[in-house]
Design an enzyme around this catalytic site. Structure first.
Site, PDB file in Angstrom:
ATOM      1  N   HIS A  68       0.828  -1.212   0.000  1.00  0.00           N
ATOM      2  CA  HIS A  68       0.000   0.000   0.000  1.00  0.00           C
ATOM      3  C   HIS A  68       0.859   1.257   0.000  1.00  0.00           C
ATOM      4  CE1 HIS A  68      -4.238   1.387   1.097  1.00  0.00           C
ATOM      5  NE2 HIS A  68      -3.550   2.477   0.846  1.00  0.00           N
TER       6      HIS A  68
ATOM      7  N   ARG B 198       2.024   8.796  -6.308  1.00  0.00           N
ATOM      8  CA  ARG B 198       1.593  10.135  -6.764  1.00  0.00           C
ATOM      9  C   ARG B 198       1.840  10.436  -8.234  1.00  0.00           C
ATOM     10  NH1 ARG B 198      -1.585  10.529  -2.515  1.00  0.00           N
ATOM     11  NH2 ARG B 198      -0.551  11.072  -0.570  1.00  0.00           N
TER      12      ARG B 198
ATOM     13  N   ASN C 195      -4.881   6.373  -7.057  1.00  0.00           N
ATOM     14  CA  ASN C 195      -5.508   7.696  -6.893  1.00  0.00           C
ATOM     15  C   ASN C 195      -4.564   8.814  -7.307  1.00  0.00           C
ATOM     16  OD1 ASN C 195      -3.889   7.163  -4.665  1.00  0.00           O
ATOM     17  ND2 ASN C 195      -5.123   8.400  -3.275  1.00  0.00           N
TER      18      ASN C 195
ATOM     19  N   ASP D  49      -9.013   3.215  -3.487  1.00  0.00           N
ATOM     20  CA  ASP D  49      -8.430   3.740  -2.253  1.00  0.00           C
ATOM     21  C   ASP D  49      -8.489   5.262  -2.176  1.00  0.00           C
ATOM     22  OD1 ASP D  49      -6.996   3.314   0.233  1.00  0.00           O
ATOM     23  OD2 ASP D  49      -5.349   4.365  -0.744  1.00  0.00           O
TER      24      ASP D  49
ATOM     25  N   HIS E 239     -10.639   0.505   0.958  1.00  0.00           N
ATOM     26  CA  HIS E 239     -10.453   1.605   1.928  1.00  0.00           C
ATOM     27  C   HIS E 239     -11.790   1.740   2.644  1.00  0.00           C
ATOM     28  CE1 HIS E 239      -9.226   5.960   2.859  1.00  0.00           C
ATOM     29  NE2 HIS E 239     -10.454   5.840   3.310  1.00  0.00           N
TER      30      HIS E 239
ATOM     31  N   HIS F 215      -5.333  -0.894   5.478  1.00  0.00           N
ATOM     32  CA  HIS F 215      -4.964  -0.057   6.635  1.00  0.00           C
ATOM     33  C   HIS F 215      -6.010  -0.035   7.774  1.00  0.00           C
ATOM     34  CE1 HIS F 215      -7.447   2.647   4.307  1.00  0.00           C
ATOM     35  NE2 HIS F 215      -6.493   3.007   3.484  1.00  0.00           N
TER      36      HIS F 215
ATOM     37  N   ASN G  74      -5.539   9.084   7.221  1.00  0.00           N
ATOM     38  CA  ASN G  74      -6.852   8.472   7.101  1.00  0.00           C
ATOM     39  C   ASN G  74      -6.698   7.005   6.733  1.00  0.00           C
ATOM     40  OD1 ASN G  74      -9.562   8.211   6.997  1.00  0.00           O
ATOM     41  ND2 ASN G  74      -9.841   9.197   5.013  1.00  0.00           N
TER      42      ASN G  74
ATOM     43  N   ASP H 188       0.998   2.372   3.874  1.00  0.00           N
ATOM     44  CA  ASP H 188       0.135   3.480   3.454  1.00  0.00           C
ATOM     45  C   ASP H 188       0.969   4.759   3.297  1.00  0.00           C
ATOM     46  OD1 ASP H 188      -2.060   4.873   2.611  1.00  0.00           O
ATOM     47  OD2 ASP H 188      -3.036   4.995   4.566  1.00  0.00           O
TER      48      ASP H 188
ATOM     49  N   HIS I 185       3.099  14.142   1.087  1.00  0.00           N
ATOM     50  CA  HIS I 185       2.513  15.441   0.743  1.00  0.00           C
ATOM     51  C   HIS I 185       3.615  16.485   0.882  1.00  0.00           C
ATOM     52  CE1 HIS I 185      -1.598  14.032   0.571  1.00  0.00           C
ATOM     53  NE2 HIS I 185      -1.430  13.404   1.712  1.00  0.00           N
TER      54      HIS I 185
END
Lengths: 438, 332
Positions: free
Chosen positions: A57, A61, A91, A149, A176, A229, A275, A302, A306
């Site tokens: 997981h 990006r 995602n 997810d 998720h 997760h 999350n 996970d 960022h």
């Protein structure tokens, strides 16, 4: 003539025996009786040798969000963390929802060459939960699982269709689990800290009601469900129940859920915002219990990078997620193995054999014939987490400044070093003088 | 709870807990975490300012040279005006900043906007924002100015908390020990309630909260208050009651059936006021929804201290501005 690499004085991850391991052409071979000039011998000084770690997981990006991470930097971080195989979430921008994008990710990762990257493709087009993505074609293109997810599949009927349609591929849907209505505008765990800070909470039930729904849908469809997760006592119970019922349901949890509680949010610290959110002490204890009793099938990070700018926003407006690849092994050793919750061998299994089983990757073993996907680490070495030295672009970790045990010394992918830690003296023994690998 | 092994790793997050609260007197971010002495000192100072205000004394120069920026990113009339009067009467340059007309609507971050004001020489930022933690966020990331929280989302409204404390201190003859305040209404979304609970429990009083289950936050007891099942239970024998404002949007979001039902079950009315100790006052942070959380007869009765609260607000803000300004001067 190909060269031979020999690790000597290594400890076997499972048995603890001191072993030597020889590698030729990317494959483990029987140790040579005598060595020629093409032998490179590494003295492991009793560090532990194990199959390369696997992370089911990861958020790489790319495409579209390379300000946060790229396939290059993310897979480099994976290698530095001891991983040889990672599965990346779809995602991105655009979402990985066509075979062409699956192939693009594979090609890009191969070009980077730091580890094997296994794309997870979207269940629905654009992860919007409305129209099925071409699951069969994406499986053929190399997707290893499907997931929306980050955007839970809201409609139970859509999830049912996804499962029915995915069943033929044999690949799991990674869920998720979060009821979007129960989550509402929640930004952290619902509990004392959220009440104190006046932040909107996400209740435990937001996760567990969806776990139970999808376990029932696995029963209905016979397709494989992998719960991502997991963070709450109730979700661990839901997974435990699903297994008791013999359903094709597996589940993972992440280091931060066995290390931290929502108190880490402190005074609006966005580095403790992810999350699912950090939960209560009871949930943390339930996480460790679920690891101990075998409810948890696999670990995962996970890893969710960022930018610092994004994490500098006020708490409610900052994005969810923390990086994890470069601290995963040390957090496992420091907070599960050292306190005696599980053995080192079991901990490593949950990062190696166990995730390989969940995603049906080929087995890797320290035996002749096996691909030389390896990690060498010193479980006792102490180091202090300094995000400025990370290979990931992300600096968003709640563990900055923590002193941890367990340092990755080297990672090898199919016989090639993808990471060599210079600070810890994995020294090349003088090949010409020793010439012996037992 | 930190684990045994986590104890060896005093998390840098833990350190943040103290750095963003009121250890730095330049800021007023929250009542929670303020010491008893600290609170009493501020109340004493506010009481002195009130004497001056009541006596109609001339304007002063305590804050001469201080630029106070009133950044109300969320609508407010009474708090902004109250701060502005306090700042001007003490001789500060008070500048109001309206978010709608500002660059905030052009996509600039709040932090960047506040950095501009810092660069322009603003000394104290009085900030009202709809997001919890905004004041702490600014205090953490800005180098110089003092940050005064004028209400951050559902977190705290510390000057409101102080003016409630001052009002109750008067009503209770200066003693907090052994007194009990009942707070009725929307606890979950209330920054007023959080500041009041933190202040009163620190000063030795008790707080009982009561409201609809949908407006009661999880683990509310851990704030230090008790929870009553009914308004009657909460108010019986109480030394004061505070009715909270009910926002219409709570009904729109399905948290409540109707205003009429709310008034029937949770409204503070004459019958319920009679359950309290004789002369126990009624407080409300305003603006009042007459007939919903407060019966008009109660709002207008002699027991109502709503206007006293408003008057005390100016005195409290004088005391807070002075304290932050002095700390800022001492620091530079």
């Amino acid at each position: 003539m190909s060269s031979l690499i020999v690790f000597k004085n290594a400890r076997h991850w499972r048995t603890g025996e001191v072993i030597s391991l020889a590698i030729e052409d990317g494959v483990i071979v029987p140790a040579p009786k005598h060595a020629g000039e093409f032998v490179r011998v590494f003295d492991c000084k009793a560090a532990v040798l194990a199959p390369g770690l696997v992370d089911l997981h990861v958020h790489l990006r790319e495409p579209g969000q390379t300000n946060k991470e790229s396939i290059e930097t993310g897979s480099m971080a994976a290698a530095a963390g001891g991983f040889t195989d990672i599965a990346c979430m779809p995602n991105t921008e655009p979402v990985i929802d066509t075979p062409a994008w699956v192939e693009w990710v594979l090609r890009r990762a191969e070009g980077a060459g730091h580890c094997r990257v296994h794309p997870i493709a979207a269940v629905t087009m654009g992860q919007k939960g409305e129209q099925l993505a071409p699951l069969q074609a994406m499986a053929q293109a190399g997707a290893v699982a499907f997931s929306d997810d980050g955007h839970p599949v809201r409609s139970a009927a859509m999830m049912r269709h996804g499962l029915e349609y995915a069943r033929r591929t044999g690949l799991p849907i990674v869920c998720h689990e979060e009821d979007p209505d129960l989550k509402g505008d929640g930004v952290m765990n619902e509990g004392f800290t959220a009440t104190r800070l006046g932040l909107r909470g996400i209740p435990n039930a937001a996760e567990s009601v969806m776990c139970r729904r999808d376990a029932d849908l696995a029963e209905l469809t016979g397709a494989r469900v992998h719960l991502a997760h997991l963070s709450t006592a109730q979700a661990f119970d839901a997974l435990r129940d699903a297994k008791r019922r013999g359903l094709p349901v597996t589940g993972e949890t992440c280091p931060h859920y066995w290390v931290l509680t929502d108190e880490a949010v402190g005074d609006y610290d966005t580095h403790a915002k992810m999350n699912p959110p950090l939960r209560s002490e009871e949930d943390r204890a339930a996480c460790i219990a679920a690891i101990q009793d075998g409810t948890i099938d696999s670990f995962a990070t996970d890893h969710a990078p960022h930018t610092s700018e994004e994490k500098k926003r006020p708490f409610a407006e900052a994005p969810f997620g923390i990086v994890g690849l470069e601290t995963a092994l040390a957090l496992t050793i420091t907070f599960l193995v050292k306190p005696g919750h599980i053995t080192l061998a079991r901990a490593i299994e949950l990062w190696t054999d166990a995730p390989r089983r969940v995603f049906q990757f080929p087995e890797v073993d320290l035996e002749p014939g096996s691909s030389a996907d390896l990690v060498l680490f010193d479980p006792d070495a102490e180091w202090t987490v300094d995000p400025s030295t990370f290979h990931t672009k992300g600096r968003n970790t709640p563990f900055a400044g923590w002193t941890l045990n367990g340092r990755v010394l080297a990672t090898m992918l199919a016989g090639r070093f993808t990471h060599l830690d210079d600070g810890f003296g994995l020294q090349r023994a003088d090949a010409s003088s020793t010439g012996a690998a037992q | 709870m930190p684990t045994a092994s986590a104890v060896q790793n005093p998390t840098p997050l833990g350190a943040g807990i103290f750095s963003t609260r009121n250890t730095d007197d330049r800021h007023l971010l929250a009542i929670e975490g303020m010491s008893r002495d600290h609170l009493l000192e501020l109340l004493e100072s506010a009481a002195r300012e009130r004497e001056w205000l009541r006596a109609g004394g001339p304007d002063r120069t305590d804050l001469a040279g201080c630029t106070v920026l009133l950044a109300f990113i969320e609508d407010s009339t009474r708090t902004r005006v109250s701060f502005e009067i306090a700042a001007r009467r003490l001789g500060a340059n008070a500048v109001a900043f309206s978010a709608s007309a500002s660059s905030l609507s052009k996509g600039e971050t709040l932090l960047d906007t506040m950095r501009l004001f810092e660069a322009m020489g603003a000394h104290l930022l009085v900030v009202r924002h709809a997001v919890s933690g905004t004041a702490a966020h600014l205090a953490r990331h800005l180098a110089r100015p003092g940050v005064i929280n004028a209400g951050d989302g559902m977190h705290e409204h510390p000057t409101q908390g102080l003016l409630d404390l001052l009002t109750l201190q008067d009503a209770w003859g200066g003693r907090f020990e052994g007194r009990r305040l009942a707070i009725i209404g929307d606890i979950a979304h209330s920054r007023v309630a959080r500041s009041a609970i933190a202040g009163l429990t620190t000063l030795g009083a008790e707080v009982t909260v009561c409201g609809p289950g949908t407006l009661m936050p999880l683990d509310v007891e851990s704030l230090g208050c008790s929870v009553a099942d009914s308004v009657e239970d909460a108010m019986s024998g109480a030394d004061a009651v505070m009715a909270l404002r009910l926002q219409r949007e709570r009904m729109e979001k399905g948290l409540l059936p109707s205003g009429a039902e709310y008034a029937r079950v949770w409204g503070v009315n004459r019958k319920r006021v009679a359950l309290m100790k004789p002369e126990a006052p009624v407080l409300h942070p305003g603006p009042v929804n007459r007939g919903t959380e407060l019966e008009p007869e109660v709002a207008d009765s002699a027991r109502s201290l709503i206007l006293a609260q408003v008057a005390n607000g100016v005195a409290v803000r004088c005391a807070v501005l002075k304290r932050c300004w002095h700390a800022l001067q001492a620091a530079s």
